[in-house]
Each structure stands twice: as C-alpha cells, then as structure tokens.
Design a protein around this motif. Sequence first.
Motif, PDB file in Angstrom:
ATOM      1  N   ALA A  13      41.328  76.338  26.818  1.00 13.27           N
ATOM      2  CA  ALA A  13      42.428  75.938  25.933  1.00 13.27           C
ATOM      3  C   ALA A  13      43.764  76.041  26.676  1.00 13.27           C
ATOM      4  O   ALA A  13      44.611  75.141  26.571  1.00 13.27           O
ATOM      5  CB  ALA A  13      42.437  76.794  24.676  1.00 13.27           C
ATOM      6  N   GLU A  14      43.953  77.113  27.448  1.00 12.86           N
ATOM      7  CA  GLU A  14      45.183  77.249  28.238  1.00 12.86           C
ATOM      8  C   GLU A  14      45.258  76.164  29.305  1.00 12.86           C
ATOM      9  O   GLU A  14      46.326  75.591  29.546  1.00 12.86           O
ATOM     10  CB  GLU A  14      45.238  78.636  28.887  1.00 12.86           C
ATOM     11  N   ALA A  16      43.923  73.238  29.118  1.00 11.86           N
ATOM     12  CA  ALA A  16      44.200  71.991  28.399  1.00 11.86           C
ATOM     13  C   ALA A  16      45.680  71.868  28.044  1.00 11.86           C
ATOM     14  O   ALA A  16      46.234  70.767  28.064  1.00 11.86           O
ATOM     15  CB  ALA A  16      43.342  71.908  27.138  1.00 11.86           C
ATOM     16  N   GLN A  17      46.326  72.985  27.718  1.00  9.86           N
ATOM     17  CA  GLN A  17      47.765  72.964  27.433  1.00  9.86           C
ATOM     18  C   GLN A  17      48.558  72.538  28.664  1.00  9.86           C
ATOM     19  O   GLN A  17      49.545  71.825  28.558  1.00  9.86           O
ATOM     20  CB  GLN A  17      48.240  74.340  26.964  1.00  9.86           C
ATOM     21  N   PRO A  20      47.884  68.077  29.520  1.00  7.99           N
ATOM     22  CA  PRO A  20      47.768  67.445  28.201  1.00  7.99           C
ATOM     23  C   PRO A  20      47.136  66.053  28.181  1.00  7.99           C
ATOM     24  O   PRO A  20      46.779  65.567  27.115  1.00  7.99           O
ATOM     25  CB  PRO A  20      49.214  67.392  27.703  1.00  7.99           C
ATOM     26  N   ILE A  24      38.715  66.930  27.040  1.00  8.75           N
ATOM     27  CA  ILE A  24      38.029  68.209  27.204  1.00  8.75           C
ATOM     28  C   ILE A  24      36.581  68.018  26.767  1.00  8.75           C
ATOM     29  O   ILE A  24      36.316  67.588  25.646  1.00  8.75           O
ATOM     30  CB  ILE A  24      38.694  69.303  26.350  1.00  8.75           C
ATOM     31  N   PHE A  37      40.719  76.271  20.013  1.00  6.20           N
ATOM     32  CA  PHE A  37      41.495  75.101  20.436  1.00  6.20           C
ATOM     33  C   PHE A  37      42.559  74.734  19.409  1.00  6.20           C
ATOM     34  O   PHE A  37      43.657  74.315  19.775  1.00  6.20           O
ATOM     35  CB  PHE A  37      40.570  73.926  20.753  1.00  6.20           C
ATOM     36  N   ILE A  42      45.674  72.247  20.517  1.00  7.36           N
ATOM     37  CA  ILE A  42      45.049  71.155  21.262  1.00  7.36           C
ATOM     38  C   ILE A  42      44.573  70.123  20.247  1.00  7.36           C
ATOM     39  O   ILE A  42      43.858  70.449  19.303  1.00  7.36           O
ATOM     40  CB  ILE A  42      43.855  71.665  22.096  1.00  7.36           C
ATOM     41  N   ASN A  43      44.975  68.884  20.438  1.00 10.82           N
ATOM     42  CA  ASN A  43      44.572  67.805  19.541  1.00 10.82           C
ATOM     43  C   ASN A  43      43.048  67.688  19.554  1.00 10.82           C
ATOM     44  O   ASN A  43      42.449  67.494  20.620  1.00 10.82           O
ATOM     45  CB  ASN A  43      45.211  66.496  20.004  1.00 10.82           C
ATOM     46  N   ARG A  46      40.957  65.129  21.599  1.00  7.19           N
ATOM     47  CA  ARG A  46      40.741  65.298  23.039  1.00  7.19           C
ATOM     48  C   ARG A  46      39.433  66.009  23.343  1.00  7.19           C
ATOM     49  O   ARG A  46      38.972  65.999  24.483  1.00  7.19           O
ATOM     50  CB  ARG A  46      41.876  66.135  23.653  1.00  7.19           C
ATOM     51  N   ILE A  47      38.856  66.664  22.347  1.00  5.70           N
ATOM     52  CA  ILE A  47      37.714  67.555  22.577  1.00  5.70           C
ATOM     53  C   ILE A  47      36.407  66.853  22.244  1.00  5.70           C
ATOM     54  O   ILE A  47      36.252  66.266  21.176  1.00  5.70           O
ATOM     55  CB  ILE A  47      37.863  68.837  21.737  1.00  5.70           C
TER      56      ILE A  47
END
Length: 161
Positions: A13-14, A16-17, A20, A24, A37, A42-43, A46-47
């Motif tokens: 998650a970090e 991914a921040q 951007p 993921i 997430f 996190i949108n 994206r996952i």
Amino acid sequence: MLGGGRDRERFTAEFAQKHPSLPIWISVGSRKAPEIFANAAINPTRIHYDDRATDTVTNFTTIIEPFQDNNLDHVYLITSDFHMRRSRAIATVVFGSRGIIVTPVAVPSKREAEKNTRIARDVVRSLLWVFTKRTGASLNPSLSWLPNKRLDRAIEGLSQD
C-alpha cells in the motif's frame, strides 16, 4: 505482491502511494487487504486480486495469463526478504519464459532466508510448468482436500478437454 501477511500488504500500500500510476496485482491476499488499501487511500480500481494460487509456484503460474492479457512486460515483485530468493528464481523462469521483466522489492522481516533445497525444488516445478503447463502441485499432500483427478487443472485454471 505475493500474499503472506499484512506486513506485505501494508508495504505494498505504501509502495502504491509512491507509484500512483501502477496497477496493483495481489496473489492470495488476506481478508484485511481491502481495508489496508482503503486506509491508504488507494483507488480500488487499481487493485486486482487473484486467489487461485495454492503455493509460491502457482502464485506465478496462475497470474501470468492476466499479466499477458493486460500487456504487462515489467512487474515489481513484492514479497518478504526471507522469501525473495525463491520468488525471484521462480519469477525468472515463469515470467522470463513470457518476456516479463521482474524488479524485486523486498519487505524487511526477521526470518532466515529459505533453504536452497526449497529454491531448487520450485525452480524444477517452474521448468515443469514452462514445458507442460503443470506444476506438480497435485503431489502436495496438504492439498488432498481437492479432487485429485483434476487437481493440476483446477489449480492452474485449465479446462478439461
């Protein structure tokens, strides 16, 4: 990210921040992954979750097709430091066989690195997959709850002829 615990999910998650624009992909995350997430803002679009894997080799063999379908040719491999040597070896064989480049990103832990015998075993299983599309997962006694007749096909998402 290879599943294996909340530390990996928080780290991812970090990551991914900080990145951007990257999608993921999570192979077998925990039930808390969506919350982790979401808390990291996190949108969720994206996952991509994939829960078909039953072991480290199938983490790679089950997700390769979605990677190819999405035209991915480079991935960041996030897993714990103790697990990275084996994961990289498998990724080199499985992803490398399809032209996907892997950049390792290790999550710190306090565990000892995995033994060379485990790495060698899974490299052989990965080579088996490259040539036969089977990983030998049906030989794992801990998976005896699955129907043995079609175990490899069920695990790897192959349809029966």
